[in-house]
Design an enzyme around this catalytic site. Structure first.
Site, PDB file in Angstrom:
ATOM      1  N   ALA A 130       0.818  -1.207   0.000  1.00 34.49           N
ATOM      2  CA  ALA A 130       0.000   0.000   0.000  1.00 34.49           C
ATOM      3  C   ALA A 130       0.851   1.256   0.000  1.00 34.49           C
ATOM      4  O   ALA A 130       0.448   2.291  -0.538  1.00 34.49           O
ATOM      5  CB  ALA A 130      -0.915  -0.006   1.223  1.00 34.49           C
ATOM      6  N   ASP A 184       4.408  -2.412  13.331  1.00 35.29           N
ATOM      7  CA  ASP A 184       3.744  -3.575  12.727  1.00 35.29           C
ATOM      8  C   ASP A 184       4.473  -4.862  13.100  1.00 35.29           C
ATOM      9  O   ASP A 184       4.937  -5.610  12.235  1.00 35.29           O
ATOM     10  CB  ASP A 184       3.689  -3.411  11.208  1.00 35.29           C
ATOM     11  CG  ASP A 184       2.730  -4.380  10.539  1.00 35.29           C
ATOM     12  OD1 ASP A 184       1.848  -4.919  11.246  1.00 35.29           O
ATOM     13  OD2 ASP A 184       2.852  -4.605   9.318  1.00 35.29           O
TER      14      ASP A 184
END
Length: 225
Positions: A10, A127
């Site tokens: 993304a 993350d």
């Protein structure tokens, strides 16, 4: 230069490149057309610089991360070591349908201890999931993808609730990823992760961070209802 794209995310594209005789992994943040150009350049440049700093600092702290070879903040590129043959920890977890062997449990604990080292030194990964852990050479565990990382510039303390909250959000990402991968074994795996985490951060701080994780999860469940 010959380029071989290996992933498109993304935020960035990852490709292999022959650079000064080395096969390197390049992470290039692409422009987002829905953002104003000035704002988009600022975000991409800031994240490129922040990611580089976090990776360099992590390596200084003894954590296995890809070596940084070159940073281009103008074109938003990072050239780094290509971990050829690395096996994602997520693949091992998904393929272990009949329980987990000692090696996998050791990987989970090591992952926890590495995130603990980052947190103890004021770095939030952003993350920290098994998808961002690679096993290289059968025994070396590497943490990758610091694209959402944040360097807080201080060590955590019991009184610093704002910082503990950021650490808790990091751990909540880990727990949610384990639940998505192995709902049946997620609590066991997270307990092993916390075992490694606590070995670095200590009992008291770990307890406080874990309590905030539980609080965050209750708030989310309440809001969904």
């Amino acid at each position: 230069m010959n380029r071989k794209i290996i992933a498109i995310g993304a935020e960035a594209v990852l490709y292999l490149e022959d650079w000064l005789g080395l096969t390197v992994l390049v992470k290039e943040r692409l422009p987002k057309g829905y953002r104003r150009v000035e704002f988009d350049n600022y975000i991409r440049r800031s994240r490129t610089i922040n990611e580089t700093r976090a990776m360099i600092r992590a390596r200084e702290l003894g954590i296995h991360v890809p070596r940084i070879y070159d940073v281009d903040p103008v074109n938003m590129r990072i050239r780094m070591e290509y971990l050829n043959g690395g096996v994602p920890l997520v693949r091992l977890l998904m393929s272990s349908s009949n329980g987990f062997n000692a090696a996998i449990i050791s990987y989970i604990r090591t992952m926890g201890s590495y995130i603990g080292v980052l947190h103890r030194n004021g770095i939030v990964h952003g993350d920290p999931t098994p998808a961002n852990v690679l096993i290289v050479g059968g025994d070396k565990l590497y943490i990758i993808d610091f694209g959402l990382s944040e360097t807080l510039g201080r060590a955590p303390t019991i009184q610093d609730v704002r910082m503990l909250y950021k650490l808790a959000l990091d751990l909540n990402v880990t727990l949610r990823s384990l639940e998505a991968l192995r709902k049946d074994q997620s609590h066991f795996l997270f307990a092993e992760f916390l075992s490694g985490y606590e070995s670095v951060l200590g009992f008291e701080l770990t307890g406080r961070v874990k309590a905030i994780v539980n609080k965050v999860r209750k708030m989310v469940r309440y809001s969904v209802r």
